[in-house]
Every structure is written in structure tokens, then in C-alpha cells.
Write a protein that holds these residues in place. Structure first.
Motif, PDB file in Angstrom:
ATOM      1  N   UNK A  28      12.090  -7.336  -4.541  1.00  0.00           N
ATOM      2  CA  UNK A  28      12.372  -8.280  -3.460  1.00  0.00           C
ATOM      3  C   UNK A  28      13.852  -8.293  -3.112  1.00  0.00           C
ATOM      4  N   UNK A  29      14.151  -8.177  -1.823  1.00  0.00           N
ATOM      5  CA  UNK A  29      15.523  -8.238  -1.357  1.00  0.00           C
ATOM      6  C   UNK A  29      16.264  -6.910  -1.422  1.00  0.00           C
ATOM      7  N   UNK A  30      15.548  -5.792  -1.511  1.00  0.00           N
ATOM      8  CA  UNK A  30      16.216  -4.489  -1.632  1.00  0.00           C
ATOM      9  C   UNK A  30      16.088  -3.620  -0.384  1.00  0.00           C
ATOM     10  N   UNK A 194       8.213  -0.191  -1.738  1.00  0.00           N
ATOM     11  CA  UNK A 194       8.627   0.700  -2.810  1.00  0.00           C
ATOM     12  C   UNK A 194       7.575   0.789  -3.894  1.00  0.00           C
ATOM     13  N   UNK A 195       7.728   1.821  -4.742  1.00  0.00           N
ATOM     14  CA  UNK A 195       6.784   2.101  -5.827  1.00  0.00           C
ATOM     15  C   UNK A 195       5.360   2.204  -5.289  1.00  0.00           C
ATOM     16  N   UNK A 196       5.228   2.931  -4.197  1.00  0.00           N
ATOM     17  CA  UNK A 196       3.927   3.078  -3.556  1.00  0.00           C
ATOM     18  C   UNK A 196       2.954   3.867  -4.416  1.00  0.00           C
ATOM     19  N   UNK A 197       1.706   3.538  -4.251  1.00  0.00           N
ATOM     20  CA  UNK A 197       0.602   4.352  -4.735  1.00  0.00           C
ATOM     21  C   UNK A 197      -0.257   4.692  -3.521  1.00  0.00           C
ATOM     22  N   UNK A 198      -1.236   5.558  -3.721  1.00  0.00           N
ATOM     23  CA  UNK A 198      -2.128   5.874  -2.606  1.00  0.00           C
ATOM     24  C   UNK A 198      -2.801   4.614  -2.074  1.00  0.00           C
ATOM     25  N   UNK A 199      -3.212   3.743  -2.991  1.00  0.00           N
ATOM     26  CA  UNK A 199      -3.954   2.548  -2.581  1.00  0.00           C
ATOM     27  C   UNK A 199      -3.078   1.537  -1.862  1.00  0.00           C
ATOM     28  N   UNK A 203      -3.098   0.131   2.012  1.00  0.00           N
ATOM     29  CA  UNK A 203      -3.228  -1.301   2.267  1.00  0.00           C
ATOM     30  C   UNK A 203      -2.094  -1.805   3.153  1.00  0.00           C
ATOM     31  N   UNK A 204      -0.874  -1.387   2.851  1.00  0.00           N
ATOM     32  CA  UNK A 204       0.279  -1.845   3.620  1.00  0.00           C
ATOM     33  C   UNK A 204       0.207  -1.358   5.058  1.00  0.00           C
ATOM     34  N   UNK A 205      -0.107  -0.075   5.247  1.00  0.00           N
ATOM     35  CA  UNK A 205      -0.175   0.468   6.598  1.00  0.00           C
ATOM     36  C   UNK A 205      -1.401  -0.061   7.333  1.00  0.00           C
ATOM     37  N   UNK A 206      -2.497  -0.221   6.619  1.00  0.00           N
ATOM     38  CA  UNK A 206      -3.694  -0.778   7.240  1.00  0.00           C
ATOM     39  C   UNK A 206      -3.468  -2.182   7.758  1.00  0.00           C
ATOM     40  N   UNK A 216       1.605  -7.621   0.180  1.00  0.00           N
ATOM     41  CA  UNK A 216       2.659  -8.064  -0.727  1.00  0.00           C
ATOM     42  C   UNK A 216       2.939  -7.075  -1.847  1.00  0.00           C
ATOM     43  N   UNK A 217       1.965  -6.246  -2.185  1.00  0.00           N
ATOM     44  CA  UNK A 217       2.136  -5.301  -3.282  1.00  0.00           C
ATOM     45  C   UNK A 217       3.167  -4.241  -2.899  1.00  0.00           C
ATOM     46  N   UNK A 218       4.281  -4.200  -3.608  1.00  0.00           N
ATOM     47  CA  UNK A 218       5.330  -3.230  -3.341  1.00  0.00           C
ATOM     48  C   UNK A 218       6.310  -3.632  -2.253  1.00  0.00           C
ATOM     49  N   UNK A 219       6.195  -4.851  -1.711  1.00  0.00           N
ATOM     50  CA  UNK A 219       7.046  -5.269  -0.597  1.00  0.00           C
ATOM     51  C   UNK A 219       8.480  -5.519  -1.066  1.00  0.00           C
TER      52      UNK A 219
END
Length: 329
Positions: A28-30, A194-199, A203-206, A216-219
Motif C-alpha cells: 500500500x502506498x507504493x 504488484x506481486x501478481x499471479x495469473x488469478x 481479477x484486477x483487470x476483469x 484489493x489483492x495486490x493493490x
């Protein structure tokens, strides 16, 4: 949200000294703080810095750098994932201009990089031939000359997203934070991951494509804000998510609340804050919901003993944004 097709991404092997494996730094905040993004399609290889003269030559690089500085824009190179993006060509290329504050994305084509020098980047709506692009972009860093982590683990994710959403997912040059690779920025909103996975990449792009709340995961934060405001927005979104509430991108606004030399607040919030918490080392951000609800979020900079900024390099002292309190006001 429409279900995205399931695909399998083989997890690439990374050397043991890869910076993205060694960092436990909070996300968060990066995110980089940028309000205007300009992305130019440029297939082939990139130098360590896209405007260091190795890609466009010294004269054009200097002119483009000055153009972006004058416009207050962050300049990126993008290319199609896979072998197609590695082959240098002189064909017309896409340009995307993203206004993060307005959540607007524009698209056009130029014949050559020099054409950017003639564009009114601050007023893209007046550029002849430009169109508003309704679908967002996912830009995944794959800038190997900046850091190998981005290439090794970023390219497969960029390729998978591009296979599912042709024309809307691209490899991109350095966006900041390769120590969190794989990293991605969603344009035009500026939400950075950051620290993306395939899933969680899907989810983020979807979520962005469907106009839903940002995942929120990886935001890491939204680029239109500075680090404390980025962390404040994430903290409020996490709080609301605990109650099953997921505000859309446009539903939350963040502003900085400043203190005077005497410790009082310039905004009309001083009477609602305990004097014991009015510490000059703290930063206060006000998060406002579209429905009128408000929260005051206090943050401070936390020192970190070890941060691995790049692969193969020794750690150094770092810092992160720590959220101390989220208070309804």
C-alpha cells in the motif's frame, strides 16, 4: 462480472537473488504518483531507460523528455506480448493517453515517434483523429533491461491477458516498483498492482473492464494520489469490504488534510480530532464517499531495515506507509 476463461500459466523459475522474491515490503502506498500517462507502441528492444538515447537517439530522446516534462506526463513504451512485440518495425503505432483524475483514456495512431512532439497532451480531446477508448488497458511491466524480474514473471501474465483481451493488454516499460514484480498498471484509472499471479491479474483487470470496484489483492495504490492518500484509500476500501461493500472507482475521493505550525488543521476537522493524535510526524487524509460519508485516515512513514531495490543488489534501508487509524467523521 463476466467469468474469464481459465488458463494455465507455468510459474517461471527465478534466481534465488531475484528482488521480487526477497521483499516483504508492504504494497500500500507504493504506486508511482502520476496523473497523466502517455504510452507509445514501440516493438523491439528497449534500453534501461526508454529516453536515455538508446531507443530514439539523443536528440529525439531529449525532445520527448522535455515534452513529457512540460505536460506533466509519465512516458511509457508498450509492445504486444510474445514474439510479435520483439520484432522492430517502422509501421504506424498506437498511442494511448490516460487522464487518471478524469478516468479517461484516449487512443490514436502515429506514423513515427516524432509525431508525439506535435500533440497537445494536456488536451487530448482536441487532437485530430483521436478517439475515446472505452475498454481499459492492462500494462504489465516486462522491462528486462531495468530488472530481470519483470521480464521473467511479467511476460507470461501479459501474454495470457492479451490472449484473452486482444488489444487491451500490453507489455510495458518500467512503471516503478519492479521489486514487486510482476507489476501492472490499469489505465486510465491508474490503479497499480504488484506481486501478481495469473488469478489476481485476471481479477484486477476483469474488475476494471466490468466497471466494478478495484480488486484489493495486490493493490499498491492509485497513481493520481501521493503515497499517504494511496494507502488511505486502500484502508477505507478494505474496511468497507469487511462489511460487504465495494465502492466503484468514482465513488471515493481522497484529499490531504494539512496541519499548521501550531498543530491545528487547515480543513474544518480540527475539533473532531483528539489533540493527542496531532503529531507532526503523521499525515492525515480525508476519504469521501459519493454518498457523503467521510473518513479521516492517519498514516506515518515507517522505516524498513532491508529493501531489495533490484535483482542481485545488496539490500538498503527503505520506508513504507503505515496506516494508524481509519476514523469516520
Amino acid at each position: 462480472m463476466t467469468d474469464l476463461p481459465a488458463r494455465s500459466i507455468r510459474t517461471p523459475l527465478r534466481p534465488a537473488d531475484s528482488c521480487s522474491l526477497l521483499n516483504a515490503e508492504p504494497l500500500a502506498g507504493t504506486a508511482s504518483t502520476e496523473k497523466l500517462w502517455v504510452a507509445l507502441e514501440h516493438p523491439g528492444g528497449w534500453g534501461k531507460d526508454v529516453l536515455d538515447g538508446s531507443v530514439f537517439g539523443d536528440e529525439l530522446s531529449a525532445a520527448l523528455s522535455e515534452k513529457m516534462k512540460d505536460a506533466g506526463a509519465r512516458f511509457l513504451l508498450i509492445r504486444k506480448p510474445g514474439r510479435e512485440g520483439q520484432i522492430a518495425t517502422d509501421t504506424p503505432r498506437k498511442v494511448f493517453i490516460a487522464q487518471a483524475e478524469l478516468n479517461l483514456l484516449y487512443e490514436m495512431t502515429v506514423e513515427k515517434p516524432e509525431d508525439l512532439l506535435e500533440l497537445s497532451l494536456n488536451q487530448p480531446e482536441f487532437i485530430p483523429g483521436i478517439i475515446v477508448k472505452n475498454n481499459p488497458l492492462a500494462l504489465v511491466c516486462a522491462h528486462s533491461k531495468r530488472d530481470r524480474c519483470c521480464a521473467i514473471v511479467g511476460r507470461p501474465i501479459a501474454g495470457e491477458l492479451a490472449a484473452e483481451h486482444p488489444g487491451d493488454a500490453w507489455e510495458c516499460s518500467h512503471t516503478g516498483g519492479h521489486r514487486f514484480a510482476p507489476v501492472s498498471i490499469m489505465l486510465p484509472s491508474g490503479y497499480t498492482y504488484g506481486r501478481l499471479t495469473a488469478d489476481n491479474a485476471r481479477a484486477a483487470f476483469g474488475a476494471m473492464r466490468e466497471g466494478e470496484a478495484p480488486a484489493l489483492d495486490g493493490l499498491r495504490g492509485r497513481s493520481m494520489y501521493a503515497a499517504p492518500e494511496q494507502a488511505a484509500e486502500i484502508a477505507v476500501r478494505e474496511l468497507l469490504a469487511e462489511g460487504g461493500e465495494f465502492p466503484l472507482v468514482s465513488h471515493l475521493n481522497v484529499s490531504r488534510e494539512t496541519q499548521t505550525a501550531t498543530g491545528s488543521f487547515s480543513a474544518n476537522l480540527g475539533s473532531q480530532i483528539d489533540q493527542s493524535t496531532q503529531d507532526a510526524t503523521l499525515t492525515y487524509s480525508r476519504v469521501t464517499h459519493l454518498d457523503g460519508r467521510r473518513w479521516l485516515v492517519s498514516t506515518r512513514v515507517q522505516k524498513l531495515p532491508e529493501v531489495y531495490a533490484s535483482c542481485g543488489k545488496a539490500p538498503k534501508a527503505g520506508k513504507s506507509v503505515e496506516v494508524l487509524e481509519v476514523r469516520p467523521i
